[in-house]
Design an enzyme around this catalytic site. Structure first.
Site, PDB file in Angstrom:
ATOM      1  N   ASP A  11       0.789  -1.507   0.001  1.00 16.73           N
ATOM      2  CA  ASP A  11       0.056   0.211  -0.123  1.00 16.73           C
ATOM      3  C   ASP A  11       0.679   0.976  -0.010  1.00 16.73           C
ATOM      4  O   ASP A  11       1.799   1.664   0.339  1.00 16.73           O
ATOM      5  CB  ASP A  11      -0.744  -0.413   1.250  1.00 16.73           C
ATOM      6  N   GLN A  12       0.922   2.000  -1.135  1.00 19.95           N
ATOM      7  CA  GLN A  12       1.393   3.364  -0.937  1.00 19.95           C
ATOM      8  C   GLN A  12       2.611   3.249  -1.375  1.00 19.95           C
ATOM      9  O   GLN A  12       3.584   3.790  -1.161  1.00 19.95           O
ATOM     10  CB  GLN A  12       1.704   4.168  -0.273  1.00 19.95           C
ATOM     11  N   CYS A  51      -6.470   4.023  -2.057  1.00 21.98           N
ATOM     12  CA  CYS A  51      -6.948   2.526  -1.694  1.00 21.98           C
ATOM     13  C   CYS A  51      -8.278   1.886  -2.305  1.00 21.98           C
ATOM     14  O   CYS A  51      -9.174   0.753  -3.012  1.00 21.98           O
ATOM     15  CB  CYS A  51      -7.072   2.792  -0.150  1.00 21.98           C
ATOM     16  N   HIS A 102     -10.187  -3.354   2.488  1.00 23.11           N
ATOM     17  CA  HIS A 102     -10.568  -1.893   2.509  1.00 23.11           C
ATOM     18  C   HIS A 102     -11.632  -1.936   1.224  1.00 23.11           C
ATOM     19  O   HIS A 102     -11.707  -1.252   0.576  1.00 23.11           O
ATOM     20  CB  HIS A 102      -9.456  -1.147   1.826  1.00 23.11           C
ATOM     21  N   ASP A 304      -0.459  -0.636  -4.712  1.00 26.68           N
ATOM     22  CA  ASP A 304      -2.217   0.024  -5.191  1.00 26.68           C
ATOM     23  C   ASP A 304      -2.133   1.567  -4.973  1.00 26.68           C
ATOM     24  O   ASP A 304      -2.917   1.890  -6.368  1.00 26.68           O
ATOM     25  CB  ASP A 304      -2.976   0.049  -4.318  1.00 26.68           C
ATOM     26  N   HIS A 305      -0.898   2.164  -5.595  1.00 26.07           N
ATOM     27  CA  HIS A 305      -1.125   3.655  -5.202  1.00 26.07           C
ATOM     28  C   HIS A 305       0.312   3.447  -5.279  1.00 26.07           C
ATOM     29  O   HIS A 305       1.063   2.911  -4.267  1.00 26.07           O
ATOM     30  CB  HIS A 305      -1.962   4.168  -5.306  1.00 26.07           C
TER      31      HIS A 305
END
Length: 488
Positions: A11-12, A51, A102, A304-305
């Site tokens: 994540d991130q 997310c 999420h 995811d990003h």
């Protein structure tokens, strides 16, 4: 026996934070080895880089327009006919998700046989005044309950005092390393290898919450970076350098001038979290070898990003710039099951909706008609089809108040249109990968800008917001994070 399939999602994480991608500081030996055992896709994007919308595309293989998630909005039910886990389950796979989902309801299985959940700090479950929620932190988070069983006192996710969305404040993890959520997820994943049905292949989704804030790496990893000469953020000639409101002093700022030492500590902790994840991935790969399944497993690693981390005096995600939207994407095939050309870099532009068709293709499972992504496997074959036609570009977007935008990129150039203000930007990513110069008014690029603008006009002409009439872009239309069909 069909191959096992392992989807490792973080994540991130920025795409450039890999040793094999040439980062001057970040050390990722296990991810580097996965890339050497397969392919690193250098132009992979989260079309809607936060997310909820990003994970909707991963789970469904659909574009943000089709999922209806064009921005960030919690508590919208996930009612999709076809999901990646459901397709694997129907094909006879034992399916398991561990870590972040999420989705809503938070404990929705989304096609998995089982979910062991840690979403991090989910506000709508945590806020004490919200008595009308159908869930709470106690029933939503398996990690938190696991940790409380091992420690005395009312331990919580907020004990370090760092906000779950701060990209500028950091400090080392205060408990034993094995209690960190990154280690917990790996421990649970290894336990799945012990408990899985050995008569079936498995589809396992390992979804780490870090390096998403809080920036709280164990000291062993923080110490690797805290005294290094870390690279300065990239600041474009178009960036806002005026911070009269002192927004950079906020612990959860999205922009502004952050005190230098605070930013350096955040950088060190962010890089440390990535290396910690890398070591834990190495731990899991070792376990796979011990169970004799490593050579029969297709592995895909992705985020995811990304995270702006101070580039252009911006922080967090949701933005169209490379730090936010460009993601690491590695497809590994240790056992040569796919006959890939290994240790290679692929430049074709891909996005998160390509994950579902890629992994179904790897397992020789039919891809549902609802899927709009494309399998990337043809791009990495030893005998690549010279007549293979790939997409020309991807369409990205995110609602973000006055910063709501739409964009077009092929990984080599990028056109951005801010839908509320009408502002435009254009970057030559080959000559200027750090997006330092906005070329929107440079005559040399006028033809390219026109082409990308026309592509965006056509992408948006049927959209409910009214951004396009098919002939031009119309600014100032109301932007919403979720389209009507996803709310109905």
């Amino acid at each position: 026996m069909k191959p096992n399939v392992l989807l490792i999602m973080v994540d991130q994480m920025r795409a450039d934070c890999l040793s094999i991608a040439g980062h001057p500081v970040v050390d990722t030996p296990n991810l580097d080895q996965l890339a050497r055992d397969g392919a690193l896709f250098t132009n992979a994007y989260a079309a809607t880089p936060s997310c909820v919308p990003a994970r909707a595309s991963v789970l469904t293989g659909m574009s943000q327009t089709s999922t209806g998630r064009v921005g960030y909005q919690d508590k919208v039910p996930w009612n999709y006919e076809n999901t990646i886990a459901d397709e694997f389950s129907k094909a006879g796979y034992h399916t398991q998700s561990i870590g972040k989902m999420h989705v809503y309801p938070t404990r929705s299985l989304c096609g998995f046989h089982n979910v062991i959940l840690h979403d991090g700090y989910m506000h709508y479950n945590r806020f004490k005044f919200n008595t009308r929620t159908i869930e709470s932190a106690d029933n939503a988070d398996d990690y938190l309950n696991w940790m409380r069983e091992r420690l005395t006192g009312n331990v919580d996710l907020t004990d370090l005092g760092i906000d779950c969305n701060s990209s500028t404040v950091a400090r080392p993890w205060h408990l034993a390393e094995e209690l960190h959520p990154t280690n917990w997820l790996t421990t649970q994943s290894i336990d799945f290898l012990r408990r899985r049905d050995p008569s079936k292949p498995f589809f396992l989704k390992m979804s780490y919450v870090r390096p998403h804030p809080p920036f709280d790496p164990p000291s062993a990893f923080y110490d690797m970076y805290r005294d290094l000469d870390l690279p300065d953020p990239s600041i474009g000639d178009w960036a806002d350098t005026d911070d009269q409101a002192r927004e950079g002093l906020s612990p959860i700022t999205a922009k502004g001038l952050v005190p230098k030492q605070r930013l350096k500590r955040a950088q060190a902790a962010y890089y440390a979290l990535i290396t910690q994840i890398d070591h834990q991935i190495g731990r899991f790969l070792n376990a796979m070898q011990e169970y004799g399944i490593y050579q029969n497993t297709i592995i895909l690693f992705v985020s995811d990003h990304g995270e702006m981390l101070g580039d252009h005096n911006l922080f967090k995600k949701s933005l169209p710039y490379e730090g936010s939207a460009n993601v690491p994407f590695i497809l590994a095939d240790p056992g040569n099951l796919l006959q890939m050309k290994k240790n290679t870099k692929v430049e074709e532009v891909i996005e998160l909706r390509d994950i579902m068709p890629t992994l179904l293709d790897a397992a020789n499972i039919a891809i549902p008609d609802s899927v709009e992504g494309k399998s990337v496997i043809p791009l990495v074959k030893k005998e690549k089809n010279k007549n293979l036609i790939w997409r020309e570009y991807i369409h990205g977007e995110h609602t973000l108040g006055n910063q709501s935008y739409q964009c077009i990129t092929d990984g080599k150039e990028k056109y951005i249109w801010y839908s509320q203000t009408g502002e435009e930007q254009f970057f030559d990513l080959v000559q200027d990968p750090k997006e330092l110069r906005n070329l929107i008014n440079v005559a040399k690029y006028e033809e390219r800008i026109h082409l990308r603008r026309e592509q965006l006009i056509q992408e948006l002409k049927e959209r409910e917001e009214g951004y396009s009439d098919g002939k031009s872009l119309l600014s100032g239309k109301a932007a919403r994070p979720t389209l009507k069909h996803a709310l109905s």
